[in-house]
Design an enzyme around this catalytic site. Structure first.
Site, PDB file in Angstrom:
ATOM      1  N   ASN A 104     -11.722  -3.264   5.829  1.00 28.65           N
ATOM      2  CA  ASN A 104     -10.969  -3.578   7.035  1.00 28.65           C
ATOM      3  C   ASN A 104     -11.609  -4.669   7.890  1.00 28.65           C
ATOM      4  O   ASN A 104     -11.377  -4.734   9.102  1.00 28.65           O
ATOM      5  CB  ASN A 104     -10.711  -2.300   7.850  1.00 28.65           C
ATOM      6  CG  ASN A 104      -9.642  -1.425   7.194  1.00 28.65           C
ATOM      7  OD1 ASN A 104      -8.777  -1.931   6.465  1.00 28.65           O
ATOM      8  ND2 ASN A 104      -9.696  -0.129   7.410  1.00 28.65           N
ATOM      9  N   VAL A 143       2.513  -5.187   3.692  1.00 35.15           N
ATOM     10  CA  VAL A 143       2.234  -6.336   4.545  1.00 35.15           C
ATOM     11  C   VAL A 143       2.889  -7.563   3.922  1.00 35.15           C
ATOM     12  O   VAL A 143       2.688  -7.847   2.738  1.00 35.15           O
ATOM     13  CB  VAL A 143       0.720  -6.544   4.727  1.00 35.15           C
ATOM     14  CG1 VAL A 143       0.447  -7.780   5.562  1.00 35.15           C
ATOM     15  CG2 VAL A 143       0.084  -5.314   5.383  1.00 35.15           C
ATOM     16  N   GLU A 166      -0.949 -12.412  13.819  1.00 37.34           N
ATOM     17  CA  GLU A 166      -1.487 -13.646  13.243  1.00 37.34           C
ATOM     18  C   GLU A 166      -1.856 -13.422  11.771  1.00 37.34           C
ATOM     19  O   GLU A 166      -2.397 -12.370  11.421  1.00 37.34           O
ATOM     20  CB  GLU A 166      -2.744 -14.010  14.051  1.00 37.34           C
ATOM     21  CG  GLU A 166      -3.508 -15.205  13.551  1.00 37.34           C
ATOM     22  CD  GLU A 166      -4.875 -15.351  14.241  1.00 37.34           C
ATOM     23  OE1 GLU A 166      -5.596 -16.292  13.929  1.00 37.34           O
ATOM     24  OE2 GLU A 166      -5.210 -14.488  15.082  1.00 37.34           O
ATOM     25  N   ASP A 225      -6.727  -3.765  10.837  1.00 39.26           N
ATOM     26  CA  ASP A 225      -6.261  -2.404  10.540  1.00 39.26           C
ATOM     27  C   ASP A 225      -6.683  -1.446  11.653  1.00 39.26           C
ATOM     28  O   ASP A 225      -7.472  -0.531  11.441  1.00 39.26           O
ATOM     29  CB  ASP A 225      -6.804  -1.945   9.177  1.00 39.26           C
ATOM     30  CG  ASP A 225      -6.013  -0.766   8.611  1.00 39.26           C
ATOM     31  OD1 ASP A 225      -5.023  -0.355   9.239  1.00 39.26           O
ATOM     32  OD2 ASP A 225      -6.411  -0.256   7.538  1.00 39.26           O
ATOM     33  N   GLU A 250       0.984   3.406   2.504  1.00 37.65           N
ATOM     34  CA  GLU A 250       1.493   3.718   3.831  1.00 37.65           C
ATOM     35  C   GLU A 250       2.167   2.556   4.521  1.00 37.65           C
ATOM     36  O   GLU A 250       2.948   2.744   5.444  1.00 37.65           O
ATOM     37  CB  GLU A 250       0.355   4.212   4.707  1.00 37.65           C
ATOM     38  CG  GLU A 250      -0.215   5.486   4.168  1.00 37.65           C
ATOM     39  CD  GLU A 250      -1.345   5.994   5.010  1.00 37.65           C
ATOM     40  OE1 GLU A 250      -1.468   5.558   6.155  1.00 37.65           O
ATOM     41  OE2 GLU A 250      -2.100   6.810   4.494  1.00 37.65           O
ATOM     42  N   ALA A 251       1.815   1.364   4.077  1.00 29.00           N
ATOM     43  CA  ALA A 251       2.387   0.180   4.721  1.00 29.00           C
ATOM     44  C   ALA A 251       2.490  -0.952   3.715  1.00 29.00           C
ATOM     45  O   ALA A 251       1.750  -0.987   2.730  1.00 29.00           O
ATOM     46  CB  ALA A 251       1.507  -0.244   5.891  1.00 29.00           C
ATOM     47  N   ASP A 304     -11.626   3.786  11.509  1.00 29.75           N
ATOM     48  CA  ASP A 304     -11.331   3.694  10.068  1.00 29.75           C
ATOM     49  C   ASP A 304     -12.085   2.488   9.514  1.00 29.75           C
ATOM     50  O   ASP A 304     -11.616   1.773   8.632  1.00 29.75           O
ATOM     51  CB  ASP A 304      -9.821   3.548   9.841  1.00 29.75           C
ATOM     52  CG  ASP A 304      -9.434   3.630   8.363  1.00 29.75           C
ATOM     53  OD1 ASP A 304     -10.174   4.268   7.583  1.00 29.75           O
ATOM     54  OD2 ASP A 304      -8.400   3.050   7.982  1.00 29.75           O
ATOM     55  N   GLY A 330       0.831  -1.200   0.000  1.00 30.51           N
ATOM     56  CA  GLY A 330       0.000   0.000   0.000  1.00 30.51           C
ATOM     57  C   GLY A 330       0.865   1.249   0.000  1.00 30.51           C
ATOM     58  O   GLY A 330       2.083   1.188  -0.098  1.00 30.51           O
TER      59      GLY A 330
HETATM   60  N1  LIG Z   1      -3.245 -10.127   9.655  1.00 25.97           N
HETATM   61  C1  LIG Z   1      -3.263 -10.207   8.329  1.00 25.97           C
HETATM   62  N2  LIG Z   1      -3.292 -11.395   7.699  1.00 25.97           N
HETATM   63  C2  LIG Z   1      -3.300 -11.471   6.352  1.00 25.97           C
HETATM   64  N3  LIG Z   1      -3.279 -10.413   5.534  1.00 25.97           N
HETATM   65  C3  LIG Z   1      -3.252  -9.199   6.086  1.00 25.97           C
HETATM   66  C4  LIG Z   1      -3.242  -9.017   7.502  1.00 25.97           C
HETATM   67  N4  LIG Z   1      -3.225  -7.694   7.757  1.00 25.97           N
HETATM   68  C5  LIG Z   1      -3.238  -7.074   6.571  1.00 25.97           C
HETATM   69  N5  LIG Z   1      -3.243  -7.960   5.545  1.00 25.97           N
HETATM   70  C6  LIG Z   1      -3.280  -7.659   4.095  1.00 25.97           C
HETATM   71  O1  LIG Z   1      -2.796  -6.349   3.859  1.00 25.97           O
HETATM   72  C7  LIG Z   1      -3.847  -5.478   3.386  1.00 25.97           C
HETATM   73  C8  LIG Z   1      -3.711  -4.093   3.991  1.00 25.97           C
HETATM   74  O2  LIG Z   1      -3.710  -4.173   5.395  1.00 25.97           O
HETATM   75  P1  LIG Z   1      -4.193  -2.970   6.295  1.00 25.97           P
HETATM   76  O3  LIG Z   1      -5.597  -2.606   5.945  1.00 25.97           O
HETATM   77  O4  LIG Z   1      -3.904  -3.344   7.708  1.00 25.97           O
HETATM   78  O5  LIG Z   1      -3.196  -1.820   5.874  1.00 25.97           O
HETATM   79  P2  LIG Z   1      -3.486  -0.344   5.336  1.00 25.97           P
HETATM   80  O6  LIG Z   1      -2.464   0.519   5.923  1.00 25.97           O
HETATM   81  O7  LIG Z   1      -4.925   0.042   5.508  1.00 25.97           O
HETATM   82  O8  LIG Z   1      -3.188  -0.503   3.835  1.00 25.97           O
HETATM   83  P3  LIG Z   1      -4.181  -0.068   2.672  1.00 25.97           P
HETATM   84  O9  LIG Z   1      -4.228   1.436   2.741  1.00 25.97           O
HETATM   85  O10 LIG Z   1      -3.492  -0.612   1.454  1.00 25.97           O
HETATM   86  O11 LIG Z   1      -5.510  -0.723   2.986  1.00 25.97           O
HETATM   87  C9  LIG Z   1      -5.125  -6.220   3.756  1.00 25.97           C
HETATM   88  O12 LIG Z   1      -6.204  -5.873   2.906  1.00 25.97           O
HETATM   89  C10 LIG Z   1      -4.715  -7.674   3.589  1.00 25.97           C
HETATM   90  O13 LIG Z   1      -4.720  -8.036   2.231  1.00 25.97           O
HETATM   91 MG   LIG Z   2      -6.801  -0.995   5.545  1.00 24.34          MG
END
Ligand SMILES: Nc1ncnc2c1ncn2[C@@H]1O[C@H](COP(=O)(O)OP(=O)(O)OP(=O)(O)O)[C@@H](O)[C@H]1O
Ligand SMILES: [Mg+2]
Length: 264
Positions: free
Chosen positions: A206, A77, A159, A218, A74-75, A201, A72
């Site tokens: 999420n 994964v 997890e 998230d 900002e992050a 959020d 993404g």
């Molecule tokens: N615990 C988890 N297990 C498996 N996949 C995960 C997990 N956490 C996050 N992901 C994957 O990473 C994606 C983005 O995670 P998250 O929503 O926590 O981050 P974000 O900062 O909101 O990023 P974005 O803005 O891209 O949504 C999720 O949609 C999922 O595909």
């Molecule tokens: Mg998210």
């Protein structure tokens, strides 16, 4: 697999060789993936993030780091392995993320965090710690979230939800019905009353849908219900979910009614 070579050994031995070859292939694939991933890591992340990854490995919170699940703004994964070889999700916040100012509104006013961080680096470290704490708090109140494992600097280990390497689909990617609808508002209520938290959020992006029921995730934005804007965040979360389910033709209850029900 080389069949002609297999024919000159007896069945028992051929089984063993095949096993060894398969193991070798598997291991080298992981090695290759791992080192490729390292290269990408080095290109995307700063030195301090790389050192933090090393430290998590050294202290055995992390065994392996495999491919990126989601990159993404900002992050990123990653799919990783814990020390026992179980799948974990490794969420690494990018230090270059520019909207740390936006994050301030979700830190200031939360009495868990006294002095406000001075710069963007500290803000992102605090954000990571906050997401970890929020996951713990939610889980303590019986809300299904990814179990937090550990965190360091801008890295959060939790997890893995899904069947590696695939993450579980989110509500936005899945079929949802009455069951998910009821779960959603019950969960917002449990988070609010049981954990004293508001997600802040919340959207169909999420929440994971899994065979074992939905999983909320998230949680970096989540604030305590004593935050001056907590009610406003709660209303926004509720409205987002009412709107999503309505688009899918589910639910008649208005956001205001849910708000009354939740804060009763
Ligand atoms: N615990 C988890 N297990 C498996 N996949 C995960 C997990 N956490 C996050 N992901 C994957 O990473 C994606 C983005 O995670 P998250 O929503 O926590 O981050 P974000 O900062 O909101 O990023 P974005 O803005 O891209 O949504 C999720 O949609 C999922 O595909
Ligand atoms: Mg998210």
């Amino acid at each position: 697999m080389n069949d002609s070579r297999m024919r000159v050994v007896d069945a028992d031995e051929s089984g063993k060789i095949r096993e060894r070859l398969l193991r070798f292939e598997r291991e080298s694939r992981y090695l290759r993936r791992d080192s490729d991933e390292r290269k990408v890591l080095e290109e995307v992340f700063d030195r301090s993030t790389m050192l933090a990854v090393e430290e998590l490995i050294a202290r055995k919170d992390l065994g392996e780091l495999h491919g990126v699940v989601r990159a993404g703004k900002e992050a990123r994964v990653y799919l990783g392995e814990d020390r026992a070889g179980g799948a974990v999700a490794v969420k690494i916040y990018l230090m270059s993320a520019s909207d740390f100012r936006k994050r301030m509104g979700y830190i200031a006013g939360d009495r868990r965090f006294g002095k406000l961080p001075a710069g963007s680096r500290e803000t992102i470290y605090l954000w990571t710690r906050k997401e970890f704490k929020n996951l713990q708090l939610a889980q303590g109140a019986g809300v299904r979230v990814p179990t937090p494992v550990s965190f360091l600097k801008n890295i959060l280990i939790m997890e893995y939800i899904g069947t590696p390497p695939d993450p579980a689909p989110t509500f936005s990617e899945a079929e949802v019905g009455e069951e998910e609808y009821r779960w959603t508002f019950k969960t917002i209520g449990a988070l609010w009353k049981g954990a004293g938290l508001v997600h802040a959020d919340l959207s169909e992006f999420n929440v994971f849908k899994t065979g074992g029921g939905p999983v909320l995730f998230d949680m970096g934005s989540a604030v305590l219900s004593s935050h001056p804007q907590a009610q406003g965040f709660l209303k926004r979360d509720v409205s987002n979910m009412v709107r999503f389910f309505r688009k899918r033709g589910i639910g008649e209850t208005e956001a205001d009614e849910w708000m009354k029900e939740i804060s009763r």
